[in-house]
Design a protein around this motif. Structure first.
Motif, PDB file in Angstrom:
ATOM      1  N   ILE A   1       2.123   7.329 -10.210  1.00  0.00           N
ATOM      2  CA  ILE A   1       2.270   6.180  -9.315  1.00  0.00           C
ATOM      3  C   ILE A   1       1.530   4.978  -9.881  1.00  0.00           C
TER       4      ILE A   1
ATOM      5  N   SER B   1       8.648   0.122 -11.167  1.00  0.00           N
ATOM      6  CA  SER B   1       9.635   1.095 -11.635  1.00  0.00           C
ATOM      7  C   SER B   1       9.503   1.311 -13.137  1.00  0.00           C
TER       8      SER B   1
ATOM      9  N   TYR C   1       8.370   6.907  -2.913  1.00  0.00           N
ATOM     10  CA  TYR C   1       8.717   7.216  -4.303  1.00  0.00           C
ATOM     11  C   TYR C   1      10.190   7.600  -4.347  1.00  0.00           C
TER      12      TYR C   1
ATOM     13  N   PHE D   1       2.812   5.357  -0.127  1.00  0.00           N
ATOM     14  CA  PHE D   1       3.820   4.940  -1.096  1.00  0.00           C
ATOM     15  C   PHE D   1       5.136   5.660  -0.814  1.00  0.00           C
TER      16      PHE D   1
ATOM     17  N   ARG E   1      12.425   5.960 -12.073  1.00  0.00           N
ATOM     18  CA  ARG E   1      11.762   6.162 -10.785  1.00  0.00           C
ATOM     19  C   ARG E   1      11.159   4.835 -10.322  1.00  0.00           C
TER      20      ARG E   1
ATOM     21  N   VAL F   1       8.521   2.952  -7.127  1.00  0.00           N
ATOM     22  CA  VAL F   1       7.503   3.183  -6.113  1.00  0.00           C
ATOM     23  C   VAL F   1       7.318   1.912  -5.297  1.00  0.00           C
TER      24      VAL F   1
ATOM     25  N   TYR G   1       4.845   0.233  -2.214  1.00  0.00           N
ATOM     26  CA  TYR G   1       3.598   0.344  -1.457  1.00  0.00           C
ATOM     27  C   TYR G   1       3.862  -0.038  -0.006  1.00  0.00           C
TER      28      TYR G   1
END
Length: 244
Positions: A126, A135, A186, A184, A160, A162, A164
């Motif tokens: 993360i 990303s 994901y 977060f 991937r 993420v 917040y």
């Protein structure tokens, strides 16, 4: 192989797995030690129903993950069914894997981040994605179907992202009193609908996702010692929402 180093144990803990509110017979433990060059982490996931244990050893330096060794071991024969290693470099990291009975293969990782499967390493991935603006490409060793032994630990690359979603345990009824958690979302890979993570100083405290209509939860328990926080992973909290 990862060369042994003088180390001092700092912290340890376990993760429990629940499916639709029921405990699942999976045990996952971890230990973090300080070494001459940084930190070393040992984590194991035991799955009694499959007679399998996944063992992961990682060394971290100031630049992040330095080396990683993964083993998929049978608890019946006590043999390694598959092994894999990751070695970082300033130019291009290398991932090398070998299922039992097959030749070893090497893959250049390029700009991808290597995620070594087990829950305690979530904070590092993360943090890496937040640092890239939310990303990036991630390499995850393949373990979707344990019956396909010749495919275990194949490198699977995906993008991937993420996001917040706030702090202080927002949206998490399991937040411990006095523990500030960062929330977060994901997404990417098998997480089409996203998964939710709650971390404190980079350490995963809770993880939720849905799979085939079932609600899964992973929770930290039996935390012992001192988690180093920013010494290990500089920060998992962005200054602003990573996807805005």
């Amino acid at each position: 192989m990862i060369a042994p180093q003088e180390s001092r144990l700092l912290a340890g803990g376990e993760y429990e797995y629940l499916c639709d509110g029921h405990l699942v017979p999976v045990s996952e433990s971890w230990q973090l030690s300080r070494t001459e060059r940084g930190f070393a982490m040992l984590s194991q996931r035991a799955i009694p129903l499959l007679s399998v244990v996944i063992v992961v050893r990682v060394h971290f330096s100031g630049a992040g993950m330095e080396r990683c060794l993964l083993q998929w071991r049978s608890t019946i024969s006590e043999e390694s069914v598959a092994t894999a290693t990751f070695a970082a470099s300033p130019e291009q990291g290398v991932y090398r894997y070998r299922p039992r009975g097959a030749p070893a293969r090497s893959v250049a990782v390029g700009d991808a981040h290597c995620f070594p499967l087990l829950r305690v390493f979530v904070g590092g991935i993360i943090q890496a994605l937040v640092a890239e603006g939310g990303s990036g490409r991630v390499l995850v060793p393949w373990i979707h179907d344990p019956t396909q032994e010749t495919r275990l630990f194949e490198p699977e690359f995906s993008v991937r992202s993420v996001q917040y979603l706030g702090s202080s345990g927002s949206g998490n009824p399991q937040a411990e009193e006095g523990v500030e958690l960062d929330h977060f979302r994901y997404s990417g890979g098998q997480y089409e609908s996203g998964a939710d993570y709650w971390l404190a100083n980079g350490l995963l405290h809770e993880y939720r996702w849905q799979q085939r209509g079932a609600n899964w939860v992973v929770r930290l328990k039996n935390l012992d010692g001192r988690w180093p926080g920013a010494e290990l992973w500089p920060s998992t909290r962005p200054a602003v929402n990573a996807n805005q």
